[in-house]
Design an enzyme around this catalytic site. Structure first.
Site, PDB file in Angstrom:
ATOM      1  N   GLU A  16       0.811  -1.220   0.000  1.00  0.00           N
ATOM      2  CA  GLU A  16       0.000   0.000   0.000  1.00  0.00           C
ATOM      3  C   GLU A  16       0.837   1.259   0.000  1.00  0.00           C
ATOM      4  O   GLU A  16       1.904   1.317   0.616  1.00  0.00           O
ATOM      5  CB  GLU A  16      -0.869   0.040   1.257  1.00  0.00           C
ATOM      6  N   CYS A  58       2.876   8.619   1.428  1.00  0.00           N
ATOM      7  CA  CYS A  58       3.395   7.686   2.439  1.00  0.00           C
ATOM      8  C   CYS A  58       3.727   6.379   1.723  1.00  0.00           C
ATOM      9  O   CYS A  58       2.889   5.801   1.034  1.00  0.00           O
ATOM     10  CB  CYS A  58       2.340   7.468   3.517  1.00  0.00           C
ATOM     11  N   CYS A  62       5.736  -6.912   8.129  1.00  0.00           N
ATOM     12  CA  CYS A  62       6.699  -6.305   9.044  1.00  0.00           C
ATOM     13  C   CYS A  62       6.977  -7.265  10.200  1.00  0.00           C
ATOM     14  O   CYS A  62       6.074  -7.951  10.677  1.00  0.00           O
ATOM     15  CB  CYS A  62       6.149  -4.992   9.596  1.00  0.00           C
ATOM     16  N   CYS A 106       4.913  -4.408  16.589  1.00  0.00           N
ATOM     17  CA  CYS A 106       4.289  -3.328  17.375  1.00  0.00           C
ATOM     18  C   CYS A 106       2.842  -3.738  17.666  1.00  0.00           C
ATOM     19  O   CYS A 106       2.092  -4.074  16.745  1.00  0.00           O
ATOM     20  CB  CYS A 106       4.346  -2.012  16.622  1.00  0.00           C
ATOM     21  N   CYS A 149      -0.386  -2.435  15.930  1.00  0.00           N
ATOM     22  CA  CYS A 149      -0.312  -2.398  14.474  1.00  0.00           C
ATOM     23  C   CYS A 149      -0.563  -3.780  13.896  1.00  0.00           C
ATOM     24  O   CYS A 149       0.159  -4.721  14.208  1.00  0.00           O
ATOM     25  CB  CYS A 149       1.068  -1.904  14.045  1.00  0.00           C
ATOM     26  N   SER A 192       9.586   6.719  15.992  1.00  0.00           N
ATOM     27  CA  SER A 192       8.324   6.335  16.625  1.00  0.00           C
ATOM     28  C   SER A 192       8.612   5.939  18.065  1.00  0.00           C
ATOM     29  O   SER A 192       9.126   4.855  18.327  1.00  0.00           O
ATOM     30  CB  SER A 192       7.696   5.165  15.866  1.00  0.00           C
ATOM     31  N   CYS A 229      -3.074   1.872   7.442  1.00  0.00           N
ATOM     32  CA  CYS A 229      -2.362   1.300   6.311  1.00  0.00           C
ATOM     33  C   CYS A 229      -2.407  -0.217   6.400  1.00  0.00           C
ATOM     34  O   CYS A 229      -2.128  -0.781   7.440  1.00  0.00           O
ATOM     35  CB  CYS A 229      -0.926   1.772   6.383  1.00  0.00           C
TER      36      CYS A 229
HETATM   37  S1  SF4 Z   1       4.087   0.183  13.363  1.00  0.00           S
HETATM   38 FE1  SF4 Z   1       5.514   0.122  11.595  1.00  0.00          FE
HETATM   39  S2  SF4 Z   1       7.363  -0.887  12.429  1.00  0.00           S
HETATM   40 FE2  SF4 Z   1       5.677  -1.315  13.873  1.00  0.00          FE
HETATM   41  S3  SF4 Z   1       4.838  -3.304  13.197  1.00  0.00           S
HETATM   42 FE3  SF4 Z   1       3.636  -1.682  12.191  1.00  0.00          FE
HETATM   43  S4  SF4 Z   1       4.631  -1.435  10.171  1.00  0.00           S
HETATM   44 FE4  SF4 Z   1       6.097  -2.483  11.507  1.00  0.00          FE
END
Ligand code: SF4
Length: 359
Positions: free
Chosen positions: A90, A105, A112, A116, A119, A217, A340
């Site tokens: 995306e 973006c 990933c 996190c 997420c 972050s 996202c």
């Molecule tokens: S916030 Fe960013 S670094 Fe963290 S798991 Fe999601 S995509 Fe990965």
């Protein structure tokens, strides 16, 4: 499959020479490509017909195709690109308050591995790194999208899916192409590379001397809270991350951005705000306070919620009272698959959310 997005000027010039054509055509071909113009046959572009045919059969102008597109009421547009191997990624176009500008973006990885907890991109883990060409293709798709809406793609942030510092070689190649006046012509200062705090990555980016922005972050002011939200927090303590960010800032002479996603009852209390203010102290860093877009049950079985407006305002007030620069980043596209990765999931991809979960 190698597309023109995979090539730089010296590489294409070498190929032209091997085909028996002038290497000097390479710069013009790539400029046309980055400007979104067709590479057409002579006489309009002055390219030998044989070279045009060779180019068209050897290096397609794109290895990715547009699989889906969503437009929110606020103009935020999500693009789902299908890559040559069938995986999807995306990219997001965010209109600026100025009618003629937009920000993009971009993702750096498919999936990933960072884990996190708020997420969902990470729920199905890491699939693979994107190539520099695939990153460039996202940029070009966003530029076309912006242009079609009468806007100029003014800035690019590496805050989509993935951790850019863990694919830094490809990210840096792409950044150079995006910034290069002869290619993307975006300029260094228009590019921001983000990280969850991979210290060696920050050091490596600093060592390049590239004039880009850095965003970290943080999402918590203490290591214990942070480690619950970001598993990488166990590996890299906040003190080490900020020390690396300090070195980047000293070298580049421009403020690092601290990303802080406000989660109700988790990291948004007045005490958290005071701790954050103490942590940053006199550092000349900018704090982006992010509104969370809920993404369902987390890996740890938590359902995170965004902070209330009152809690968010009170949090910001504590920071501002300490003379820190804190801005709210607007929530984007809440009426579409906001975080996202959600578009990707809906259309047959696998993961659900976003770097920061807060677009
Ligand atoms: S916030 Fe960013 S670094 Fe963290 S798991 Fe999601 S995509 Fe990965």
């Amino acid at each position: 499959m190698t597309s023109l997005a995979d090539l730089d000027s010296p590489g294409l010039a070498q190929q032209f020479a091997a085909w028996g054509y002038k290497p000097s055509h390479a710069a013009r071909v790539l400029r046309s490509f980055y400007d979104g113009r067709e590479i057409v046959s002579p006489p309009s572009r002055g390219l030998p017909q044989g070279l045009v045919e060779k180019l068209q059969t050897t290096f397609p102008s794109s290895a990715a195709t547009l699989d889906a597109r969503q437009v929110a009421a606020d103009g935020t547009t999500k693009l789902l690109l299908r890559l040559a191997d069938g995986r999807t990624v995306e990219s997001v176009l965010m209109p600026d308050f100025r009618a003629d500008r937009a920000a993009g973006c971009i993702s750096s990885q498919v999936g990933c591995a960072m884990g996190c907890d708020f997420c969902a991109t990470t729920k199905t883990g890491f699939e693979r790194n994107l190539t520099a060409g695939e990153i460039v293709e996202q940029f070009l798709a966003l530029r076309r999208e912006a242009s079609a809406g009468g806007r100029k793609l003014q800035t690019v942030v590496f805050m989509g899916m993935g951790e850019p510092m863990l694919n830094l070689d490809a990210v840096l190649i792409a950044v150079r192409r995006l910034a290069d006046n002869a290619l993307g012509a975006l300029g260094w200062r228009q590019i921001t590379v983000s990280t969850v705090g991979i210290v060696p990555g920050i050091e490596a980016l600093t060592a390049t001397g590239l004039n880009v922005h850095l965003a970290v972050s943080l999402h918590a002011p203490d290591d214990a809270t942070r480690a619950r939200l970001l598993p990488m927090g166990k590996r890299f303590p906040i003190a080490d991350i900020l020390a690396a960010a300090d070195r980047f800032q000293a070298r580049r002479g421009r403020p690092v951005t601290i990303q802080y996603c406000l989660l109700a009852g988790v990291n948004d209390s007045l005490e958290h705000a005071r701790l954050l203010a103490e942590l940053l102290g006199s550092r000349r860093m900018h704090i982006n306070l992010l509104r969370y877009n809920p993404t369902g049950l987390s890996l740890r079985g938590v359902t995170y919620e965004p902070s209330s407006d009152e809690a968010a305002e009170a949090f910001a007030a504590v920071l501002r009272a300490r003379k820190l620069v804190a801005h709210f980043r607007r929530s984007r596209g809440p009426d579409i698959d906001a975080a996202c990765g959600q578009l990707r999931r809906r259309t047959g991809g696998v993961s659900e959310a976003a770097c920061g979960g807060a677009l």
